[in-house]
Design an enzyme around this catalytic site. Structure first.
Site, PDB file in Angstrom:
ATOM      1  N   CYS A   1      21.674  47.999 -16.598  1.00  0.00           N
ATOM      2  CA  CYS A   1      21.445  48.338 -15.193  1.00  0.00           C
ATOM      3  C   CYS A   1      20.989  49.774 -15.116  1.00  0.00           C
ATOM      4  CB  CYS A   1      22.709  48.085 -14.363  1.00  0.00           C
ATOM      5  SG  CYS A   1      22.511  48.464 -12.619  1.00  0.00           S
ATOM      6  N   SER A   2      21.941  50.707 -14.954  1.00  0.00           N
ATOM      7  CA  SER A   2      21.521  52.093 -14.737  1.00  0.00           C
ATOM      8  C   SER A   2      22.638  53.087 -15.004  1.00  0.00           C
ATOM      9  CB  SER A   2      21.033  52.256 -13.300  1.00  0.00           C
ATOM     10  OG  SER A   2      22.057  51.823 -12.420  1.00  0.00           O
ATOM     11  N   CYS A   3      23.570  52.781 -15.934  1.00  0.00           N
ATOM     12  CA  CYS A   3      24.614  53.746 -16.255  1.00  0.00           C
ATOM     13  C   CYS A   3      23.970  55.048 -16.705  1.00  0.00           C
ATOM     14  CB  CYS A   3      25.556  53.199 -17.331  1.00  0.00           C
ATOM     15  SG  CYS A   3      26.793  52.056 -16.657  1.00  0.00           S
TER      16      CYS A   3
ATOM     17  N   CYS B   1      19.575  52.475 -20.051  1.00  0.00           N
ATOM     18  CA  CYS B   1      20.622  51.506 -19.747  1.00  0.00           C
ATOM     19  C   CYS B   1      19.929  50.178 -19.529  1.00  0.00           C
ATOM     20  CB  CYS B   1      21.429  51.901 -18.509  1.00  0.00           C
ATOM     21  SG  CYS B   1      22.737  50.712 -18.117  1.00  0.00           S
TER      22      CYS B   1
END
Lengths: 191, 82
Positions: free
Chosen positions: A102-104, A99
């Site tokens: 961000c951090s999906c 991702c």
């Protein structure tokens, strides 16, 4: 910036939490229940069970590859709104998820994401030089293996369907699931 | 990451076990989820708020420090607290 930005982070967090609770936006019980579920239910064991089923049931494999959320629901992981897309590895095609924004990440199926998944280095480099990044995980793919990088968003999250290891034809589904690792589901390891 | 480079090798040893380095990190993660459930903001707004942090603060902060600062920013902007 307001004054509380100067507080240590733990105190700032507690202050924010107390203000949100006072405003009726959440409660201690709701937060505790959420975190208990996260710690006890969200695990790569869930994704591994889906993979083992896909290895042993062609109908399920077709469902999982065509509609990931429906495939998860059939295994009891319902109510997901991940827009889950499951991408299959083969002998000549490798997939890896990232991702960059961000951090999906499909937390329910893979557990909380590892620190490296959220690092600037992984996020910035996987899309530019996936082969070099995978080598840092000890995964050296043959030069003729194609690599597809899947960049997650809040509308589309990914899970890798690893290739079934050779010599596992006799194993039952539970034993197959035990072969599937978290990094295998992300694509930073083979099985 | 806005096309930036130069962050060095991937910290492959950060396995995520335990998933949170401190209790406050877990609480920040939970608060973000609760506020999404309440419709205060969605995932894209949270991500956008993280990216709107001043660059020096963004780069100096840890992962969940960025989340905390972004949630504080959104809560202010949305005016949901008295």
């Amino acid at each position: 910036m307001t004054g509380h930005d100067d507080l240590p982070v733990a105190a700032r967090t507690r202050q924010l939490e107390e203000r949100l609770i006072a405003a009726g936006l959440t409660s201690d019980d709701e937060i505790d229940e959420f975190l208990t579920r996260l710690y006890t239910k969200a695990s790569p064991v869930n994704g591994a069970r889906m993979v083992a089923r896909a290895w042993t049931d062609p109908r399920y494999r077709d469902l999982l590859l065509s509609d990931g959320d429906a495939g998860a629901a059939e295994m009891g992981f319902g109510d997901l709104t991940y827009g889950l897309r499951v991408v299959p590895n083969t002998g000549s095609a490798h997939n890896v998820i990232v991702c960059t924004l961000c951090s999906c990440y499909p937390v329910s199926l893979l557990g909380p994401s590892p620190g490296w998944y959220k690092s600037f280095a992984y996020r910035s480099r996987t899309v530019r030089e996936p082969r070099a990044v995978l080598a840092e995980f000890g995964l050296a793919l043959p030069p003729d293996t194609g690599i597809t990088v899947w960049d997650s968003t809040s509308e589309a999250r990914y899970m890798v369907l690893p290739a079934r290891p050779d010599g596992t034809g006799e194993l039952a589904e539970d034993d197959l699931a035990a072969l599937v690792t978290r990094n295998g589901l992300i694509g930073t390891a083979l099985l | 990451m806005g096309g930036q480079t130069g962050f060095g090798p991937v910290p492959v040893g950060e396995s995520g076990d335990p998933p949170f380095a401190a209790d406050w990190e877990a609480r920040v993660y939970a608060l973000a989820t609760m506020l999404r459930r309440r419709g205060v903001f969605n995932s894209d707004e949270l991500r956008n708020a993280i990216e709107r942090l001043p660059p020096d603060r963004y780069l100096a902060a840890s992962y969940y420090e960025r989340w905390l600062a972004a949630i504080e920013m959104l809560v202010r902007e949305k005016g949901v607290l008295p």
